[in-house]
Design a protein around this motif. Structure first.
Motif, short mmCIF file in Angstrom:
data_model
loop_
_atom_site.label_atom_id
_atom_site.label_comp_id
_atom_site.label_asym_id
_atom_site.label_seq_id
_atom_site.Cartn_x
_atom_site.Cartn_y
_atom_site.Cartn_z
N TRP A 46 43.48 50.70 42.83
CA TRP A 46 44.16 52.11 42.90
C TRP A 46 44.75 51.99 44.06
N THR A 47 45.40 53.00 44.48
CA THR A 47 46.08 53.28 45.86
C THR A 47 45.23 52.85 47.09
N ASP A 48 45.81 52.85 48.09
CA ASP A 48 45.15 52.52 49.37
C ASP A 48 43.83 53.01 49.43
N PRO A 49 42.79 52.54 49.84
CA PRO A 49 42.74 50.90 50.15
C PRO A 49 42.36 49.97 49.06
N ASP A 50 42.39 50.23 47.92
CA ASP A 50 41.98 49.39 46.83
C ASP A 50 42.95 48.42 46.51
N CYS A 51 44.25 48.73 46.70
CA CYS A 51 45.45 48.06 46.39
C CYS A 51 45.33 46.85 47.67
N ARG A 52 44.48 46.97 48.60
CA ARG A 52 44.23 45.93 49.48
C ARG A 52 43.29 44.96 49.11
N ARG A 53 42.91 44.46 48.02
CA ARG A 53 42.03 43.56 47.77
C ARG A 53 42.27 42.39 48.04
N LEU A 89 34.92 43.83 47.10
CA LEU A 89 35.84 44.72 46.83
C LEU A 89 35.99 45.79 48.01
N PRO A 90 37.20 46.25 48.48
CA PRO A 90 37.21 47.11 49.54
C PRO A 90 36.21 48.44 49.20
N PHE A 112 36.80 43.81 57.94
CA PHE A 112 37.69 42.69 58.13
C PHE A 112 37.16 41.43 57.39
N TYR A 113 38.15 40.89 56.38
CA TYR A 113 37.74 39.62 55.76
C TYR A 113 37.99 38.21 56.42
N GLY A 114 38.82 38.20 57.19
CA GLY A 114 39.17 37.15 58.22
C GLY A 114 40.63 36.43 57.60
N GLY A 115 41.31 37.05 56.92
CA GLY A 115 42.84 36.38 56.69
C GLY A 115 43.52 36.44 58.00
N ASP A 116 44.19 35.31 58.16
CA ASP A 116 45.14 35.02 59.56
C ASP A 116 46.33 34.43 59.12
N LEU A 117 47.07 34.08 60.18
CA LEU A 117 48.49 33.20 60.01
C LEU A 117 48.28 32.01 59.66
N GLN A 118 47.24 31.62 60.05
CA GLN A 118 46.79 30.14 59.49
C GLN A 118 46.51 29.78 58.10
N GLY A 119 46.14 30.84 57.46
CA GLY A 119 45.99 31.01 56.18
C GLY A 119 47.15 31.09 55.45
#
Length: 610
Positions: A498-505, A110-111, A119-126
């Motif tokens: 919750w609000t930023d940053p928790d909404c960015r799970r 969790l954030p 950084f979790y590594g999400g990218d455009l290829q994903g």
């Protein structure tokens, strides 16, 4: 006076023809019966005529048809899916806001409260890998949070507007020089400098992005990109306060580095004798990491941003529009702000007439929606907030609970009507309607009616006491209200936060709530199957306490949404023409006799009647 042209059923139809030129035309209706006078405007029947709510025709105000009613999907790229581990940010790759950045190894972690450098590594290829998945949800357009070179995971502190971040794209040239774990600056951040400033990496990432958009278009999915033009970041090559570019070569000195920088006028410096390393520049809200762009004093800056505006909606990229971050804040006066967006619109529409211009804005957007600036807005005032108050009693950050607004159908309709009247119909039908996004608490968390944030309540509390019934009602309203229904990635799986940053799970791949996913898929299919839900007019049919009933109609097709935002069952008696309707959510046909429908609504229930 208008002339009566026909009568159908209970209605007389009147008509008048009016010639217009290039100037907007405002009008309302005045109905007289003896000494009685009634005025009819965008608010409905009124006792007095108010110019603010008059109907309005704006010649030439065209919003692309494709966006009106389109199902959108917002993706915070770092948290959606890691499709290419070779481009991941590495731990200690560089210093960001005084600390080394971190690569999070566990996708499901969790954030944290200080999350922007993790950084979790999400990218455009994903994202590319999941285009078929998005298509199965009925998605017609992707809205990507910023994808340009930037040191944060949110990327609202742009480092280079002219290139896609290789951490989201392709890294062809790399090196091993990391910063020490106790480093205080980026003097030794060789790996980061090579990755984000090497021409081979930037070229390859731009080409990858062009191919990604082409692949999305081939599946019938549009792509909107995020533009942050009010401010940039201290890493930005025009400023170079982190000294990234002075090590790379082939770059002009940044305004922080040299008084002779070609970018000096791009920023407002309060100390004219502070070079080299002049840190006296204005920051947005005082943040030195977010230098405010100084448009009024730099025509060169204006031209540079117009080139950026044109570039990404033109071949070979062909993005389908811009979402504009804090768009009303740009510039130092409202007069300049409006002139800038007029110029921006001219540049974008000339490059790509089918590109949409959609702004983040809180409050009355009408000064910008005059046909010369924005097309539409992120719809906080006429969707997210009223729906959240009505269904959950919660403010969009989960900072406040208001019992008087919870289940108050009449107040909901009044608020929605008031704010929708601030926009032209073409702006209403293309407005980005959301239940959740990257700046506010997840709607699923708001259903627990608990105030809190990550640092005060903790992660687990965000998913305690949630209501699936309320959540489903929100989704039904999202998919049946006028506008462009926009899913925030992971909402379809029941993601909390919750609000930023928790909404960015991170998106919970393999741990999705399959029932909710099926609910979203079904409603996405219904939205795309019925023109009345995409472009139909809206009528209020009934409201009492926690009950809402409204209809969308397109020609002979009418769909009726009924919502019961209470723990008690209710039966509503409605006059109903024709045979009993079908509930598209259950497939049941409801009995109707003698022109009367007795509509039963279960606790926290909803129906969609055809």
């Amino acid at each position: 006076r208008m002339k009566r042209i026909c009568t159908e059923g209970c209605f007389d139809y009147y008509e008048i023809c009016v010639e217009i030129d290039e100037e907007p035309v405002s009008y309302y209706f005045e109905i007289r019966l003896g000494s009685e006078i009634c005025f009819y405007n965008r608010l409905g029947a009124e006792n007095q005529a108010e110019a603010t709510y008059a109907f309005r025709i704006i010649p030439g105000f065209h919003v692309p048809e494709w966006v009106q009613g389109a199902v959108m999907y917002q993706i915070y790229v770092d948290r959606f899916r890691n499709g290419d581990p070779t481009n991941d940010v590495e731990t200690n790759e560089y210093i960001y806001i005084g600390s080394p950045v971190q690569r999070v190894e566990d996708w499901d972690e969790l954030p944290g409260t200080l999350d922007v450098g993790r950084f979790y590594g999400g990218d455009l290829q994903g994202v590319w890998d999941k285009l078929d998945y998005l298509k199965s949800l009925g998605v017609e357009c992707i809205y990507l949070n910023p994808v340009f070179v930037s040191p944060s995971n949110h990327k609202y502190d742009c480092q280079d507007y002219e290139h896609i971040d290789p951490h989201y794209g392709v890294i062809e040239e790399d090196m091993d020089l990391l910063v020490a774990s106790d480093a205080m600056d980026n003097d030794m951040a060789g790996k980061y400098a090579a990755r984000t400033a090497d021409e081979a990496n930037l070229k390859a990432s731009d080409e990858f992005f062009a191919a990604f958009i082409t692949a999305a278009h081939q599946k019938g999915i549009r792509v909107i990109i995020d533009g942050v033009f009010n401010h940039c970041g201290s890493f930005n090559k025009w400023m170079d306060a982190e000294l990234i570019y002075q090590h790379e070569g082939n770059y002009e000195p940044g305004a922080y580095v040299s008084a002779d920088s070609p970018y000096r006028s791009y920023f407002k410096f309060n100390n004219q004798d502070g070079w080299p390393f002049n840190d006296s520049y204005d920051g947005w809200w005082g943040f030195s990491t977010l230098p405010k762009l100084n448009y009024e004093e730099s025509e060169e800056l204006c031209q540079a941003v117009m080139r950026v505006a044109e570039k990404w909606v033109s071949p070979p990229f062909g993005a389908d529009g811009w979402r504009l971050d804090v768009a009303a804040d740009l510039g130092r006066s409202s007069e300049f702000n409006h002139r800038f967006w007029q110029r921006f619109r001219d540049a974008v529409k000339k490059a790509n007439p089918q590109a949409v211009i959609l702004a983040e804005h809180y409050g009355d957007p009408s000064p910008w929606l005059d046909g010369s600036q924005w097309d539409t807005v992120m719809n906080y005032d006429a969707f997210m907030e009223p729906v959240s108050w009505f269904l959950t009693g919660m403010e969009k950050h989960s900072d406040e609970f208001n019992e008087k607004l919870l289940g108050n159908g009449m107040t909901f309709f009044d608020i929605m009507r008031y704010h929708m009247c601030r926009m032209q119909p073409q702006s209403v039908y293309s407005a980005m309607n959301e239940l959740s996004n990257h700046d506010h608490s997840r709607f699923m968390t708001r259903t627990n009616r608990r105030t809190g944030r990550l640092d005060s309540a903790g992660s687990e509390a965000a998913s305690e006491g949630i209501s699936y019934g309320t959540f489903r009602q929100g989704v039904v309203m999202l998919m049946t209200w006028p506008g462009a229904p926009t899913l925030y990635y992971g909402d379809e799986t029941g993601l909390c936060g919750w609000t930023d940053p928790d909404c960015r799970r991170t998106y919970p791949w393999g741990r999705e709530d399959r029932d909710l996913l099926a609910w979203f898929t079904r409603l996405g299919a219904l939205r795309n199957a019925y023109p009345a839900l995409q472009s139909g007019t809206i009528s209020w049919l009934y409201t009492a306490g926690p009950l809402l009933i409204f209809a969308r109609q397109n020609g002979d097709q009418r769909l009726t949404t009924a919502v019961n935002a209470s723990p008690d069952s209710h039966t509503v008696t409605l006059l109903w023409e024709g045979a009993g309707p079908t509930d598209l959510l259950t497939g049941d046909t409801l009995p109707c006799s003698g022109g009367v429908l007795h509509l039963q609504l279960p606790p926290w229930g909803c129906r969609l009647l055809l």
